[in-house]
Design a protein around this motif. Sequence first.
Motif, mmCIF file in Angstrom:
data_model
loop_
_atom_site.group_PDB
_atom_site.id
_atom_site.type_symbol
_atom_site.label_atom_id
_atom_site.label_comp_id
_atom_site.label_asym_id
_atom_site.label_seq_id
_atom_site.Cartn_x
_atom_site.Cartn_y
_atom_site.Cartn_z
ATOM 1 N N HIS A 234 1.895 9.130 5.532
ATOM 2 C CA HIS A 234 2.402 8.734 4.215
ATOM 3 C C HIS A 234 3.626 9.555 3.821
ATOM 4 N N HIS B 82 -3.055 10.969 8.420
ATOM 5 C CA HIS B 82 -2.564 10.066 7.378
ATOM 6 C C HIS B 82 -1.706 10.761 6.326
ATOM 7 N N HIS C 59 0.837 -1.209 0.000
ATOM 8 C CA HIS C 59 0.000 0.000 0.000
ATOM 9 C C HIS C 59 0.866 1.251 0.000
ATOM 10 N N HIS D 27 -8.115 8.758 2.984
ATOM 11 C CA HIS D 27 -7.486 8.855 1.658
ATOM 12 C C HIS D 27 -8.331 9.721 0.730
#
Length: 335
Positions: free
Chosen positions: A255, A251, A115, A222
């Motif tokens: 990331h 997030h 991912h 996301h």
Amino acid sequence: MKETYEGINHLDEDLKPVPLAKWEIEWRNILSISYMHLITPYAIYLMITQATWQTNLFAYILYVVSLIGVTAGAHRLWSHRSYKAKAPLQIILLIFHSIAHQGSAFHWARDHRVHHKYTDTDADPHNSNRGFFYCHIGWIFLKKNPKAIAKGKCIDISDLMADRLLQLQHKYYYFVAPSLCVLMPTLLPTVWGENVWNAFYINGFRIIFSLHSTLLINSLAHMWGAKPYEKDINPTENMIVSFFATGEGFHNFHHTFPQDYRAAELGGYKLNISRLFIDIMAKIGWAYDLKTVSEEIVEKRVNRTGDGSHPVYGFNEHTDLHIEYSKSQIRQKGT
Ligand SMILES: [Zn+2]
Ligand SMILES: [Zn+2]
């Protein structure tokens, strides 16, 4: 090719999303997940009208510890190696993770590395460019697409293969998970006088609630929220996700800086129970070598690639964090 922090988070130009050739249904997942949704209204009715307070509290505790097993264990420890854990902590995390029933921690960490390496392309097991339903739960209803399988085979998982405790949980997963995820939560409440069927249905609701809380990271975080650290990727800062998923909603930060054990820069402990758990484990010496990214690197990155929503380093009119910070507060809470 686009390289970001230490080359871990990159996208291949040739991995742009394309339609799947055909859908292959994963019937076992559809049936089990559908069943848990069907019993949910009855389980909530039982929680309100019949169950003892101890059973309801027990379900909540299992929800939190199972999320800690997934986020502090399979995610921050095994997927990212953002800290090291002594054997007792590894065993606790594997027990917690088994209570969640999300596949073995070995498979979880392997897929999560895919991912990160191929985020939101067809090689990503839950590509958010396919829409909310697909990246939230639709991907579980389908067999993994061939690109994700092919790219998954190229990921370095030698450390996961060599991890004896991780492999032990993987080898005996179909004994360990049903025992800790279904049998234990169904039988233990009878000790304080709970009806065994009440315990069974309430635990089913607990499992599906925990699953949706985790899946929000792949969908909501996301798709919706600010991008103060890296505006050219889908992952966002989403406080609803942090609330339900014990701190995994920061997030966009995660990331951008996946090695940071906090998986967040802001928010302190109140929206990051997993960080609190790791810090407590560090205090007693079971967690060590906790990795963090420096304030200076974060500031440079925010100024270079952020969307301007960072509450300290960027213009904060568009932020959805709703939390006021100063640099000194970040220093106090940050590391
Ligand atoms: Zn991650
Ligand atoms: Zn993600």
